[in-house]
Design a protein around this motif. Structure first.
Motif, mmCIF file in Angstrom:
data_model
loop_
_atom_site.group_PDB
_atom_site.id
_atom_site.type_symbol
_atom_site.label_atom_id
_atom_site.label_comp_id
_atom_site.label_asym_id
_atom_site.label_seq_id
_atom_site.Cartn_x
_atom_site.Cartn_y
_atom_site.Cartn_z
ATOM 1 N N HIS A 144 -35.172 -25.424 31.669
ATOM 2 C CA HIS A 144 -36.148 -26.419 32.123
ATOM 3 C C HIS A 144 -35.481 -27.587 32.836
ATOM 4 O O HIS A 144 -34.300 -27.857 32.654
ATOM 5 C CB HIS A 144 -36.903 -27.037 30.921
ATOM 6 N N GLY A 145 -36.358 -28.331 33.537
ATOM 7 C CA GLY A 145 -36.053 -29.703 33.948
ATOM 8 C C GLY A 145 -34.912 -29.870 34.927
ATOM 9 O O GLY A 145 -34.600 -28.988 35.720
ATOM 10 N N LYS A 146 -34.282 -31.040 34.838
ATOM 11 C CA LYS A 146 -33.247 -31.441 35.804
ATOM 12 C C LYS A 146 -32.062 -30.464 35.800
ATOM 13 O O LYS A 146 -31.532 -30.116 36.858
ATOM 14 C CB LYS A 146 -32.781 -32.864 35.436
ATOM 15 N N ALA A 147 -31.654 -30.003 34.617
ATOM 16 C CA ALA A 147 -30.510 -29.087 34.551
ATOM 17 C C ALA A 147 -30.836 -27.790 35.296
ATOM 18 O O ALA A 147 -30.002 -27.254 36.035
ATOM 19 C CB ALA A 147 -30.151 -28.795 33.101
ATOM 20 N N ARG A 148 -32.055 -27.307 35.124
ATOM 21 C CA ARG A 148 -32.457 -26.080 35.818
ATOM 22 C C ARG A 148 -32.489 -26.311 37.333
ATOM 23 O O ARG A 148 -31.967 -25.513 38.114
ATOM 24 C CB ARG A 148 -33.833 -25.614 35.321
ATOM 25 N N ARG A 149 -33.080 -27.443 37.727
ATOM 26 C CA ARG A 149 -33.148 -27.779 39.149
ATOM 27 C C ARG A 149 -31.743 -27.873 39.752
ATOM 28 O O ARG A 149 -31.467 -27.331 40.810
ATOM 29 C CB ARG A 149 -33.832 -29.131 39.309
ATOM 30 N N ASP A 150 -30.867 -28.580 39.056
ATOM 31 C CA ASP A 150 -29.500 -28.759 39.564
ATOM 32 C C ASP A 150 -28.799 -27.409 39.704
ATOM 33 O O ASP A 150 -28.118 -27.143 40.700
ATOM 34 C CB ASP A 150 -28.683 -29.641 38.616
ATOM 35 N N CYS A 151 -28.960 -26.562 38.702
ATOM 36 C CA CYS A 151 -28.309 -25.251 38.734
ATOM 37 C C CYS A 151 -28.782 -24.462 39.950
ATOM 38 O O CYS A 151 -27.973 -23.913 40.711
ATOM 39 C CB CYS A 151 -28.621 -24.501 37.437
#
Ligand SMILES: N[C@@H](CCC(=O)N[C@@H](CS)C(=O)NCC(=O)O)C(=O)O
Length: 211
Positions: A85-92
Motif C-alpha cells: 500500500h501507500g507511498k512505499a508501493r508508489r515509490d517502488c
C-alpha cells in the motif's frame, strides 16, 4: 511447471527470472533469442518480444511488469517484493518504471546501431536516447544515495524490492551492452547497490550470457 521464455541477456527477462528465484517459484526456461528466431517470438507473443511466461495450463503472459504483477499476486502480500500500500508501493513502482524506462531507451539506442545499415544510423537520435537513459540512471543513483552507507539497506529501506532487482539488472546489462552509459564513478551509490544485489544467489543463478 511454469516456463519462462527469454535469455538472461534480456534484462526484462532477467528481472523476472531473478524474482522467480527469490520467491522460490519453480520454473523451467527456454533461452529464446528473438533476434535469432523472430518467428518463435511471434508464435509466443503477438508483438514478438521476450519475456513470455507460460503457465502450467498453457496460458501465456507477456510484458515483464505484467508478469511480475502476476507473480506477486501468486505469492501473496506476505512474500511480495512490492509493498502492499501507500507511498512505499508508489515509490517502488515509480523506481521500477525509471529502471525499465532506462532499459527501453538503452535498448533502442542499441537497435539504432545494430539493426540499421551504418549509413542510416541517426547519431543525434541515439545521443538523445542515451541522454534519456542517463537521466533515469541519475535518478536511481540519487535514490540509492539515500541509503545509509554500507548498512545493507535497499532503495526503499530494509526490504529488497522489485525496484532493486530492476535497478541492478539494468546496470549489469548496460555494463555489457552500453558501457559508455555506466562509466566508473558516475553513479557510485547505484553501482554499490548493484554489486550487493549481484552477489546474491538469486542473481548468480541467472548470469548474463555473452551477446
Ligand atoms: N516492455 C517489454 C520490453 C520487452 C523487450 O523489449 N524485450 C526485448 C529483448 S531485451 C525484445 O524482445 N526485443 C525484440 C524486439 O523488440 O524486436 C517488457 O518489459 O517485457
Amino acid at each position: 511447471m511454469m516456463k519462462l521464455i527469454g535469455r538472461n541477456l534480456s534484462p526484462y527477462t532477467r528481472r523476472v527470472a531473478v524474482a522467480m528465484t527469490l520467491l522460490d517459484v519453480p520454473h523451467s526456461r527456454e533461452y529464446l533469442s528473438v533476434t535469432a528466431d523472430p518467428e518463435r517470438g511471434l508464435e509466443l507473443n503477438p508483438v514478438g518480444r521476450v519475456p513470455v511466461l507460460e503457465l502450467e495450463d498453457g496460458e501465456r503472459l507477456i510484458e515483464s511488469a505484467a508478469i511480475l504483477d502476476y507473480l506477486m499476486d501468486l505469492v501473496g502480500p506476505a512474500k511480495s517484493l512490492v509493498p502492499a500500500h501507500g507511498k512505499a508501493r508508489r515509490d517502488c513502482i515509480q523506481l521500477m518504471a525509471i529502471g525499465s524506462g532506462v532499459l527501453d531507451k538503452a535498448v533502442n539506442a542499441i537497435y539504432e546501431v545494430r539493426r540499421r545499415p551504418a549509413e542510416k544510423v541517426h547519431e543525434p537520435w541515439r545521443q538523445h536516447l542515451l541522454r534519456q537513459a542517463s537521466g533515469g540512471l541519475a535518478a536511481l543513483d540519487a535514490q540509492a544515495a539515500t541509503r545509509k552507507p554500507n548498512d545493507g539497506t535497499w532503495l526503499l529501506g530494509e526490504q529488497l524490492s522489485l525496484a532493486d532487482v530492476t535497478a541492478a539488472v539494468t546496470v549489469s546489462f548496460l555494463r555489457v551492452m552500453v558501457p559508455e552509459l555506466v562509466t566508473d564513478g558516475l553513479y557510485p551509490a547505484l553501482y554499490a547497490l548493484t554489486e550487493k544485489a549481484e552477489a546474491m544467489p538469486a542473481f548468480r543463478a541467472h548470469p548474463l550470457e555473452t551477446p
